[in-house]
Design an enzyme around this catalytic site. Structure first.
Site, PDB file in Angstrom:
ATOM      1  N   CYS A 234      -4.369   3.284   0.363  1.00 21.84           N
ATOM      2  CA  CYS A 234      -5.405   2.780  -0.596  1.00 21.84           C
ATOM      3  C   CYS A 234      -5.212   1.138  -0.374  1.00 21.84           C
ATOM      4  O   CYS A 234      -4.223   0.780   0.057  1.00 21.84           O
ATOM      5  CB  CYS A 234      -5.039   3.115  -2.104  1.00 21.84           C
ATOM      6  SG  CYS A 234      -3.303   2.975  -2.476  1.00 21.84           S
ATOM      7  N   THR A 267       0.496   2.993  -0.386  1.00 19.30           N
ATOM      8  CA  THR A 267      -0.238   1.942  -0.499  1.00 19.30           C
ATOM      9  C   THR A 267      -0.253   0.879   0.395  1.00 19.30           C
ATOM     10  O   THR A 267       0.738   1.019   1.298  1.00 19.30           O
ATOM     11  CB  THR A 267       0.435   1.138  -1.765  1.00 19.30           C
ATOM     12  OG1 THR A 267       1.433   0.563  -1.337  1.00 19.30           O
ATOM     13  CG2 THR A 267       0.487   2.082  -3.098  1.00 19.30           C
ATOM     14  N   ASP A 268      -1.274  -0.022   0.523  1.00 21.37           N
ATOM     15  CA  ASP A 268      -1.018  -1.261   1.443  1.00 21.37           C
ATOM     16  C   ASP A 268       0.253  -2.103   1.115  1.00 21.37           C
ATOM     17  O   ASP A 268       0.509  -2.010  -0.339  1.00 21.37           O
ATOM     18  CB  ASP A 268      -2.374  -1.986   1.601  1.00 21.37           C
ATOM     19  CG  ASP A 268      -2.659  -2.924   2.633  1.00 21.37           C
ATOM     20  OD1 ASP A 268      -1.576  -2.859   3.503  1.00 21.37           O
ATOM     21  OD2 ASP A 268      -3.566  -3.244   3.125  1.00 21.37           O
ATOM     22  N   CYS A 269       0.572  -2.737   1.874  1.00 22.89           N
ATOM     23  CA  CYS A 269       1.823  -3.355   1.551  1.00 22.89           C
ATOM     24  C   CYS A 269       1.759  -4.459   0.455  1.00 22.89           C
ATOM     25  O   CYS A 269       1.290  -5.508   0.623  1.00 22.89           O
ATOM     26  CB  CYS A 269       2.539  -3.981   2.885  1.00 22.89           C
ATOM     27  SG  CYS A 269       2.755  -2.768   4.155  1.00 22.89           S
ATOM     28  N   ALA A 271       0.242  -3.969  -2.383  1.00 22.04           N
ATOM     29  CA  ALA A 271      -0.879  -3.797  -3.000  1.00 22.04           C
ATOM     30  C   ALA A 271      -0.786  -3.715  -4.707  1.00 22.04           C
ATOM     31  O   ALA A 271      -1.351  -4.072  -5.338  1.00 22.04           O
ATOM     32  CB  ALA A 271      -1.881  -2.674  -2.464  1.00 22.04           C
TER      33      ALA A 271
END
Length: 718
Positions: A234, A267-269, A271
């Site tokens: 995401c 998750t994106d880092c 996020a």
């Protein structure tokens, strides 16, 4: 006496049974046990704190259960990235330019082989570190909707169908074909509508209607989910005011419920930090942790879940059952990767040092690079004949640049072949070849190599961009726009350098442009007799370029993006509507159209099996085309099928729905079959909020680009 003997005998049996049970491996560690049983056993064995510790990307060891540490942060965009020695393939945008899905699958297959080898070597040394794991946060399937986006080079271009086809093949190569097991785990990212601006990526809110969302931004994600991609990442941004990593519309309503995705959501880092710090959509970390778990996030590329889930439980916002639900997908992935099995059980345990950057992988990198390069102009200069040219100058700011080979998210290889090195090797000791950098990215007053160019028979000038000028926020540190581009122009110093070369003589000049996006080629076109777009071609870029320039290979790369004449032709960068964007909706004049690319040879098309007059919703539109090579070289042709739709509101101008790259020897011919399921022509109905296949008159167009149709025929959908 007899009673004592019976008691003694019974006690021995009990002791034997207990010892046998003690030696029996736990169910979760048994490779022969069913997957769900292993997951459930581990969920019942782990303590709640242990479970929470596994919700972050840097998962610690569980010593009492002999579960090793594992770091999920890993990338393999075009080769294993940031993990030491690995084969460096062409950047994703270049791989897409091959229009060759089987090639993409084989490239990914070798990447996963190298990953297994590197993982085996690391585990043997008890190393469980970042970038040496077996999962990859790859591929990036966001739509390259605007040429300003620096990370567009990581994508497969502007077209949903091309993106889905090429990325789908790449995922298959990464994940392997052993039932119930993963060679490596792929991840479709960034979900969703994450296509710049890069400088605002942690805070922007993409406002988009359902039609563009479904038909453009989510198309490839749906195809990869159907293809069993293991993970989905995401994105940082919001979509219609919902943060991508906590909003129910994307993660619950569409991904989990409608598409039935049962894999891992990561998750994106950092996020989740964006949600409370920058979007300010949720006030506290604990509430973000609770919202993410309930929305369906399984793994956090940061530490909010590891640090704050227990606090959310203490406040009554989450339960231990929520934690089990969140962790189960990640445990399934670990088990399918074999991370809880004994190494000898793995079908990939034999991979070692000789599986990394070996001869086959280098040859494949060379093949991929030369298939990716696009010939944009040729005034009869190419291919060069060695007998005709006794001397050559190789010059330009990128002619000896490693950055121009690598692209972003790259590995490191000991076999990096620069353009200068590749051309020198191909020219051989019988040609007088010189090298001069000639220009840099900024100096518009001082140039080198002009005198040498005057005295050489032919000049190859390698100019363009590098990942320092376009790329991810922070990495592209020479970008003046936070990683993005604010212009289509090449650096002015390069344009002036090309002009000075042309003013110095009338001998052949071949321009080679490196870039991961559309640039203004017209600015240097008057000064070059031939122009090749090389993208960021990977470790074998120099050899691949030499193969094309010296005629060992006829170029057949095709543009996966539109080359516009000006940014003024496009909507505002922060407008996520597809109106007037990409070849599907843009109606103006362009510099080079989507799907364009020249060859050294010529191909004629004829219907072998034309389309039928009418089709129904369950039918497949199947056509065959005879492709004849009428030129003087063996070569590849990319046969492209575009659909034009009934005249209805918001239909695409045209849309790629099938393609195939075919090799045809000079004087020969090949029959190419293309298939388009009628269901591929359905469009999103904004009133009914569902897909609809509209009846009416359609046209299938077979061509050499989105602007050059050779065969065309109408059909009706009933």
């Amino acid at each position: 006496m007899w009673g004592k003997q019976v008691f003694f005998f019974s006690a021995c049996i009990c002791l034997f049974t207990l010892n046998a049970a003690a030696q029996q491996p736990a169910l979760f560690s048994r490779a022969d046990a069913p997957l769900n049983e292993r997951v459930n056993d581990l969920l019942h064995t782990l303590t709640l704190p242990e479970k929470i510790s596994l919700l972050g990307y840097n998962s610690p060891a569980i010593g009492r259960l002999h579960i090793p540490a594992y770091n999920w942060w890993n990338e393999a965009l075009h080769g294993i990235a940031r993990g030491g020695e690995a084969t460096v393939y062409p950047q994703a945008i270049g791989l897409s330019a091959t229009f060759n899905a089987p090639l993409a699958r084989e490239v990914a297959n070798t990447i996963s082989t190298e990953a297994r080898a590197k993982y085996n070597l690391a585990v043997q040394q008890h190393r469980h570190v970042q970038y040496l794991g077996l999962n990859f946060w790859t591929p990036n399937i966001n739509i390259f909707r605007d040429p300003r986006w620096g990370r567009g080079q990581e994508t497969y271009g502007e077209d949903p169908y091309l993106t889905a086809t090429m990325a789908g093949a790449f995922v298959q190569g990464l994940q392997g074909d052993v039932p119930g097991r993963l060679k490596t785990a792929a991840c479709a990212k960034h979900f969703a509508v994450h296509s710049g601006p890069e400088a605002d990526r942690h805070s922007f809110n993409a406002i988009i209607d359902e039609k563009d969302l479904r038909e453009t931004y989510l198309y490839a994600f749906k195809k990869l989910v159907d293809g069993k991609v293991e993970s989905v990442m995401c994105a940082y941004n919001r979509v219609n005011s919902q943060p991508c990593c906590t909003g129910n519309t994307l993660l619950q309503d569409i991904l989990r419920h409608e598409w039935k995705f049962g894999g891992q959501v990561v998750t994106d880092c950092w996020a989740l930090d964006d949600i409370w710090l920058r979007h300010k959509a949720i006030p506290t970390r604990e509430e973000v942790a609770a919202a993410a778990v309930k929305a369906g996030v399984n793994l956090d590329c940061a530490n909010i879940l590891q640090d704050d889930v227990m606090k959310a439980i203490d406040k009554g916002w989450l339960t231990s059952a929520n934690v089990d639900s969140a962790l189960s997908a990640t445990l399934r992935t670990r088990i399918k990767l074999g991370l809880l099995d004994a190494p000898v059980v793995s079908p990939y345990s034999q991979y070692g040092e000789d599986s990394v950057n070996n001869g086959y992988h280098a040859r494949l990198a060379r093949e991929a690079a030369r298939e990716s390069m696009v010939l944009l102009k040729n005034d009869g200069v190419l291919p060069l004949t060695r007998d005709k040219y006794a001397s050559m100058l190789v010059t330009g700011s990128n002619s000896a640049s490693l950055e121009a080979l690598m692209g972003n998210y790259h590995g490191v290889s000991g076999n990096m072949v620069t353009f200068a090195a590749g051309l020198a090797k191909a020219a051989g000791p019988g040609m007088a070849m010189q090298y001069d950098q000639g220009c840099d990215f900024t100096d518009t007053l001082h140039f080198g190599g002009i005198w040498a160019s005057q005295n050489c028979d032919v000049t190859v000038a390698v100019i363009g961009l590098t990942p320092l000028l376009e790329g991810e926020e922070g990495d592209a540190f020479l970008s003046s726009s936070g990683g993005d581009k604010n212009t289509l122009s090449l650096p002015r110093s390069q344009i002036l350098f090309m002009k000075k070369l042309r003013e110095a003589h009338k001998k052949p000049i071949i321009a080679v442009i490196t870039a991961g996006s559309a640039v203004d080629v017209a600015a240097i076109a008057p000064y070059a007799d031939a122009i090749i777009l090389a993208w960021y071609p990977g470790e074998q870029g120099g050899n691949a370029l030499a193969d094309i320039i010296f005629g060992k290979y006829s170029p057949a790369g095709r543009l996966p993006v539109t080359f516009y004449q000006s940014l003024q032709d496009l909507p505002d960068y922060k407008d996520y509507s597809m109106k007037n964007r990409t070849y599907r909706y843009f109606k103006g004049k362009v510099e080079y159209p989507f799907g364009y690319g020249m060859s050294y040879t010529k191909f004629d098309y004829n219907w072998h099996t034309p389309p039928a007059k009418e089709y129904y919703s369950k039918d497949t539109i199947r056509v065959s085309v005879t492709v004849k090579n009428t030129g003087a070289f063996d070569g590849d042709e990319v046969v492209q099928a575009y659909i034009t739709y009934p005249d209805m509101e918001r239909m695409p101008v045209k849309e790629l729905k099938a393609f195939k790259r075919v090799h045809v020897s000079k004087g020969g011919e090949a029959i190419t079959t293309l298939e388009v399921p009628a269901t591929e022509l359905q469009k999103w109905d904004l009133q009914q909020h569902k897909w609809k296949l509209y009846k009416g008159t359609y046209r299938i167009n077979i061509g050499k680009s989105s602007a050059n149709f050779v065969l065309s025929q109408e059909f009706r959908l009933r």
